[in-house]
Structure formats: C-alpha cells, structure tokens
Scaffold this motif. Structure first.
Motif, PDB file in Angstrom:
ATOM      1  N   UNK B 124       0.823  -1.198   0.000  1.00  0.00           N
ATOM      2  CA  UNK B 124       0.000   0.000   0.000  1.00  0.00           C
ATOM      3  C   UNK B 124       0.858   1.249   0.000  1.00  0.00           C
ATOM      4  N   UNK B 125       0.191   2.364  -0.258  1.00  0.00           N
ATOM      5  CA  UNK B 125       0.864   3.652  -0.141  1.00  0.00           C
ATOM      6  C   UNK B 125      -0.134   4.652   0.395  1.00  0.00           C
ATOM      7  N   UNK B 126       0.361   5.578   1.173  1.00  0.00           N
ATOM      8  CA  UNK B 126      -0.498   6.633   1.708  1.00  0.00           C
ATOM      9  C   UNK B 126       0.304   7.920   1.754  1.00  0.00           C
ATOM     10  N   UNK B 133       4.540  10.768   0.699  1.00  0.00           N
ATOM     11  CA  UNK B 133       4.270   9.412   0.227  1.00  0.00           C
ATOM     12  C   UNK B 133       5.000   8.373   1.078  1.00  0.00           C
ATOM     13  N   UNK B 207      -3.329   9.827  -3.319  1.00  0.00           N
ATOM     14  CA  UNK B 207      -3.455   9.982  -1.874  1.00  0.00           C
ATOM     15  C   UNK B 207      -3.351   8.625  -1.187  1.00  0.00           C
ATOM     16  N   UNK B 208      -3.974   7.625  -1.790  1.00  0.00           N
ATOM     17  CA  UNK B 208      -3.907   6.288  -1.212  1.00  0.00           C
ATOM     18  C   UNK B 208      -3.851   5.268  -2.328  1.00  0.00           C
ATOM     19  N   UNK B 209      -3.162   4.175  -2.057  1.00  0.00           N
ATOM     20  CA  UNK B 209      -3.053   3.106  -3.045  1.00  0.00           C
ATOM     21  C   UNK B 209      -3.050   1.771  -2.308  1.00  0.00           C
ATOM     22  N   UNK B 210      -3.806   0.822  -2.842  1.00  0.00           N
ATOM     23  CA  UNK B 210      -3.808  -0.543  -2.307  1.00  0.00           C
ATOM     24  C   UNK B 210      -3.557  -1.521  -3.433  1.00  0.00           C
ATOM     25  N   UNK B 227      -6.313  -0.544  -6.160  1.00  0.00           N
ATOM     26  CA  UNK B 227      -7.189   0.595  -5.897  1.00  0.00           C
ATOM     27  C   UNK B 227      -6.323   1.843  -5.752  1.00  0.00           C
ATOM     28  N   UNK B 229      -6.656   6.025  -5.002  1.00  0.00           N
ATOM     29  CA  UNK B 229      -7.497   7.161  -4.625  1.00  0.00           C
ATOM     30  C   UNK B 229      -6.683   8.440  -4.817  1.00  0.00           C
TER      31      UNK B 229
END
Lengths: 497, 231
Positions: B124-126, B133, B207-210, B227, B229
C-alpha cells in the motif's frame, strides 16, 4: 554555514535584553533576569545585560530601559516575557535594532488558536532576519556561557524555611536536550542532574514558529561539546526536512527520540486498507528508523540510551558478553538482550581455555560459570572482574560487555571499578554496567562508573536495553558505511581529557 | 505516451477521486507492477469472447465509478469455468449493480484471469500529512486486518529498504517457507515495492493506493486487485 553561525546568538550573545524583566520575584521576567544577573556577577555570562520595562527604574542594580530602541549600543539577543498581544510591537522594535535572535517565552499563540498573531511576529522577524525560538517555550540553558532563560527558580523555600533544590541546572557534559515540551524538558534536567549526567545544551522550542527541531539538530551537528542528542517531540512539521537533516546528523552523532502521542491513531478518512492501518505513529517509527534516529519506548529508555551513546562507542555486531557476580540478574540481562535482538553466544574454545587456565591457577573460583554469561559467584573479588573483563574484550566474537557488579558480596569492594575502567579504555568495544540498589554503596558504585564513562544502570534490563541502543546504532552506521570512521572519531574524543 | 498522467488527469477532470480498477491496473502495468490479465467487456457477449481469449477460469467484476465496494454490491463472481457461466454471471452482475444503486454509471464488466491460490501480501501507499508518500507492506488477510503486522517506509525507497520492509514483519518466516509450503519469490515483492515507490513519487496526486491482494508464487507475483485514490 552562515545560517548555522547565526544561531550562535541564542547560546552565546554579546548582549541580551530581557523584555518584561521585573522586580516581582515570583514572575518569570524576574527569574530570567536574575539568572543572567547572577551569572554575570559570577563572571560566567560575559556579555551586556539590559532589563527592559517601562515601569521600572532599575532591577537588581541594573538600569532598566523603557524600550529596546533606547538601549545604547548593540543588542544581539532578546528574551521576551511580555503578554502575547504586545509581542508584535516588541518584534518591530527588535527588527529596527537589528536583533539577531529572539527567545519568546510568552504563550498564547498558535497553541491556543492565535495563529494570526504568531504569523505576524514571524513575518516581522523574517523581514529583519531575526531568528525566533518559541513562542511558548522555556528557551535555552547553556552552562558554559551562563545563558539561562528558564523561568523556573533553581531552589524553593519550604514552609519550614529550608531551601531545597527544585529545578537544578545540570553540569556541563555531552548530551544535548532538544524538546518541544518545556515541562518535560525541565523534568529531564532534574533527572539528569540527579544522576550527575552533564548536558551540553538545553533547547526548548515550543511552538517552533521559526527555528524547528530539524534546524536545531543541524546546529548541534557542528557543536563540539555535543556527542548525543535527546529529542522530545509531539509532532514534526516538515517531515521530509526532518528526514534529510536527521539522516545527515545521525551519521556523526546519535539522536534518541521520545515521541509522545503514540496511541493517537491520526484521524484519516480511510478509503483504503492502507489508510485504515497506517496510524501516524507507525509512520513516525518508520521515519525515525530510516533516518537512523533511535526511538525510545519510554522516558527511562530515552535517558538510558542517551547516556550510553554519549559515553560509549557503538557495537560492531550484536553478540554480547555478560559478566556477573550474581546468577539471577545475569539471566535477566540475557533475557532482555534476546528480547531486544541481541545474542549471548557461548564463547569460543580459545576464550573458554583462557578462563579454564585462570580457574586452574586459582584466579577464578572453581565453580565459576564461564560459558557466557561469566558468573564469578559469591566468592568474587575485585581482581576477578579485571581479568575476566579483559579476556572477554579480547574475544573477537564479543561485540560488547554487560557487567553486573552487585556490590553485596563480602570480598568485593570498589577497587575493581578503576581497574575495569582501565581495561575498557584499551578496547574500542562498548561496555555498560549495572548495580542494583538505592542505598549508599549502590549509588556510589554507579556514580563511579559513570565518572569513568561507563554508563551504569539500576537494573539488568536497563543495562541490556542501553546495550541494544549501542548495537542498533552500530548497525545503522555500518549499513551507511561510516561505522569505522565514527568509532575512531569517538575514541579520539574519549581519550582526550 | 504517459498513460498514467492521462488517466489521472481524466479522472480529475471528471471529478472522480477513486480510479476505476481498469485504470489502476493500467497504471500498475505502466510501472512494471504485475497484474492479472484483464479486459473490459460492455456486455455478456463480449465478456464471453474475452474469457475465451484469456482462458478459464476467470473472474468477473463490476466497473463503476459509483461502486467502490464491489463485493458488497454483488459485483464480483469468481471461478467461472466456461462460456455459459461467464454469460450468465455477467448478466447477474449488471442486475446486482442496478439493484445496489439504480443511478450508478456502469463502465462495464471486468473479465480477469483467475490467479492460482498462493500466499497473499498487501502493498500500500499513503500520503502522510507530515512525511508525504509512505509505503506499507504486510501479509494479506488476518495478518494485516487483525494483527496489524505491517512495516512502513517513507518513499522513495531503495531495494535495500524494500527488503527490510519484507523481512521486518513478524510473519516473515512464513514467506521463507514452512513445512510443505515452499518459499515465495521475495525479489518479486521487492520489485513491486520499488515500482510502487516510483509510481507514487512520480504522481503526487495519489493519496492512497492498495495492491490487495498481491499473490506471490515461488516465481513471480501478481496483483489481483488494485485501488488508487486521488487527492
């Protein structure tokens, strides 16, 4: 480098004006001015001091000025202790006077929602090039120059009339304290003074409207007296800047961080799994780890690790030798080593043979365990510690020593402290020690070890965690290819008187 | 040219924060992050044709900017083994989507190869407000959701950092193989982490990644669901 130099005026100004100095003895403005006046009369503070207050003629024999502009000659630094609403005016006057640094003790800014007021003083200062520490902080304590902006009096008088030390100023040493919380900062001073650990500089930065923790750490990188930095933070404003600076500093000087607010899982709108799991705290931990900052789990570990890193070189690898005169505490130390990722492996045959020889010669007790831990048993004498420690240091597989010197045994006195100190000074491996107890002999033993630069702890677990800090810092330096250089620099400084 | 930038600016122009799965996977592909092969079908006939091309079994998933939680909407049907099953599943998914949200805009139905079972990991990333990041790694399922056994690193990361993220989780021994389970391809995870780092650093609007789950095999890895965002 010019920017680094500019911060010198916080710690060693040629002239300082205390804005809001007063005769009323319980007021912050009085305590701070009195600190400067006392240090000046003792010959420690060598600059000019000016009290500024339009309602006073003189304070403690010093002529009082109605405003900064009326002070004849240069004013390099100011300490501001007036109500928040007057601070913008003071900063205008300071700008006109070309003041280099302003420590703003006053609270009532961003921390209570007065963001605009804070931005106003920042804008004024920026235009004039004045650097601000604070607001809402305790400022600076630096024993060598006598700069002491702590408004907390050193002593208090009890109802019985006895005067007791309340907020001690620690002696000069090698640990710098950089703290967001003023209250925790002075508690730290009290703690360190009580344990006779000296500090290089104390900086409480409060709202950090201008000078941040990152800039202060960068300043301390060039500070000759500072060997280790203790950093207390609640939040970090510019994360990327922090990473960059901390990553640079930790290659030369260890930083131990205590970050409060662990449980607060940052309020995030969680549209993803990652968002839901990523508490702010875990990200702080990652940032610390990546930049080589050692994160202390609690206050105790914060001081313990700081002391170890200031006094001892980091370990090359993670295999530890435990030398004890008490079986139980030895096992406790081994347990804690293992929970912290250190190993306590059986010695090499060569080392075992050396111990066997000493047993055969009657230098060590016949029943002494020598596999690691080494247990000198109840028959321990001062001489045994010296020879056993030497053999352990010689073993190339041993990266550091935890010495447990429980003082209760009949034939053990204090002679071994100096001899162990001498042995340790011949090696570049770290050693930490523990003696358990809170009465005279225990306090004396620990004090003596500390004086020799061997950090002492009141429990085996504390000693093991301190060693873990030395091991983890060593691993970080090794990963970045600068362990050897750090150790040789460290030894150069250590061997200087 | 740069497909990722196009997809992101198109979504922004349309006022969409959540990218479609097809868009997210196209971006992944551009960053060399392995994803399950897929095609977007407009109707049951197309779905069946695509399934024939991809080979069975396949998975069908609804693709709609108005349906984020696809399973809740009955929008995912797995393990479809022939043309007939695919056609009827496609009809059912479209019906379910209507029932779930009558006004939902439907981009189509995703036909995706069904990756064989294996160890599941999540990457993931946020975008952290302080540090920017930040990447996350963990084992899938209960390890992430119940045990929170995950590691983080602030991006960008090196291969060494990525390896530390993988070896840093408590459940790492499971990845090294145990009993009859062979070790997984740690290098493939490291590649994916480093590529994800590159992806989020290049595209600060994310902003967010899954990537959840990513199936890891003895050799190679495959992202099953992605996913992204935007801010």
């Amino acid at each position: 480098m010019a920017e680094v130099k500019r911060l010198d005026a916080f710690f060693d100004p040629c002239s300082v004006a205390i804005i809001g100095a007063t005769k009323k003895i319980d007021k912050a403005g009085h305590v701070i001015f009195r600190n400067f006046a006392a240090n000046k009369s003792r010959g420690i503070f060598k600059g000019e001091i000016y009290p500024v207050n339009p309602n006073e003629e003189s304070i403690l024999g010093f002529r009082c000025y109605p405003s900064i502009s009326e002070i004849p000659g240069e004013v390099e630094a100011i300490v501001v202790v007036v109500p928040a609403k007057i601070v913008p005016l003071i900063m205008e006057e300071a700008a006109a006077k070309k003041v280099k640094t302003a420590i703003i003790i006053t609270s009532g800014f961003r921390e209570v929602g007065n963001v605009a007021l804070e931005e106003q003083i920042v804008a004024t200062a920026k235009k004039a090039g004045t650097r601000i520490l604070g607001p809402n902080c305790l400022g600076v304590y630096y024993s060598k120059t006598g700069v002491d902006t702590l408004f907390l009096p050193e002593t208090k008088v009890l109802t019985t009339g006895d005067e007791v030390i309340a907020t001690p100023r620690p002696m000069s040493g090698n640990i710098a304290i950089v703290t967001q919380s003023g209250a925790f900062g002075v508690a730290a001073l009290d703690y360190l003074a009580g344990r006779q650990i000296g500090i290089s500089k104390f900086v409480s930065f409060g709202n950090k409207c201008d000078v941040t923790e990152s800039e202060m750490m960068h300043y301390l990188l060039f500070d000759k007296e500072t060997r280790a930095i203790l950093l207390y933070v609640e939040d970090i404003k510019h994360g990327r800047e922090f990473l960059r600076v901390a990553g640079k500093v930790t290659l030369k000087k260890p930083i131990v961080a205590l970050k409060a607010g662990r449980s607060a899982a940052g309020a995030r709108a969680a549209a993803s799994h990652t968002g839901a799991i990523a508490g702010a705290d875990k990200i702080y931990s990652a940032a610390f780890e990546q930049s080589g900052v050692i994160r202390a789990r609690d206050m105790e570990e914060f001081f313990d690790a700081g002391k170890a890193l200031a006094m001892q070189p980091p370990a090359l690898r993670r295999n530890i030798g435990v030398l004890t005169d008490a079986g139980g505490p030895g096992i406790m130390a081994v347990d804690e080593c293992e929970s912290n990722g250190l190993s306590v492996e059986r010695f090499s045959d060569e080392t075992l043979q050396k111990f066997q020889k000493l047993k055969d010669e009657g230098m060590l007790p016949k029943f002494a365990a020598t596999g690691n831990p080494v247990d000198l048993t109840g028959s321990v004498t001062d001489d045994m510690y010296e020879v056993a420690a030497d053999i352990m240091f010689q073993d190339p597989a041993i990266d550091g020593i935890i010495l447990l010197g429980l003082h209760h045994l009949p034939a053990l006195r204090e002679k071994y402290i100096d001899s162990v100190g001498l042995v340790a000074s011949r090696y570049s491996k770290p050693i930490v020690m523990c003696d358990i107890g809170e009465t005279e002999m225990a306090l004396y033993t620990r004090f003596r070890f500390d004086k020799l630069g061997i950090p002492s702890y009141p429990s085996p677990e504390d000693a093991a965690r301190a060693m873990a800090a030395l091991v983890n810092y060593g691993a970080y330096l090794r990963k970045n290819g600068c362990l050897d250089e750090y150790i040789s620099e460290f030894l150069k400084k250590r061997n200087k008187p | 040219m740069n497909e990722t930038a196009k997809i992101i600016s198109q979504a922004q122009n349309e006022g969409r924060k959540a990218l479609l799965e097809t868009e997210a996977k196209t971006i992944c592909t551009e960053y060399s992050i392995p994803v399950t092969r897929f095609k977007l079908a407009k109707n049951a006939g197309e779905a069946a044709d695509f399934a024939e091309q991809l080979g069975y079994p396949v998975v069908l998933k609804i693709v709609s900017p108005d349906i984020i939680h696809k399973s809740d909407a009955g929008g995912v049907i797995v393990n479809l083994k022939n043309k007939t099953e695919v056609q009827s599943a496609c009809v059912k998914i479209l019906e379910n989507a209507k029932k779930y949200k009558a006004t939902a805009e439907i981009a189509g139905v995703l036909v995706q190869e069904m990756a064989p079972q294996s160890t599941e990991v999540i990457i993931g990333a946020i975008k952290d407000p302080q540090f920017g990041q930040t990447l996350m790694f963990g084992l899938g399922g209960v390890f992430v959701e119940i045990l929170k056994d995950v590691t983080f690193r602030i991006a960008p990361i090196t291969r060494e950092d990525a390896l530390e993220m993988v070896t840093g989780i408590r459940a790492y021994p499971l990845l090294k193989g145990y009993r009859n389970t062979p070790p997984v391809d740690v290098e493939a995870i490291v590649d994916t982490l480093v590529n994800t780092s590159r992806l989020v650093m290049d595209n600060p609007q994310i902003k967010e990644l899954d990537l959840n789950p990513v199936l890891v095999y003895e050799k190679g890895a495959k992202t099953v669901d992605a996913r992204i965002i935007l801010e």
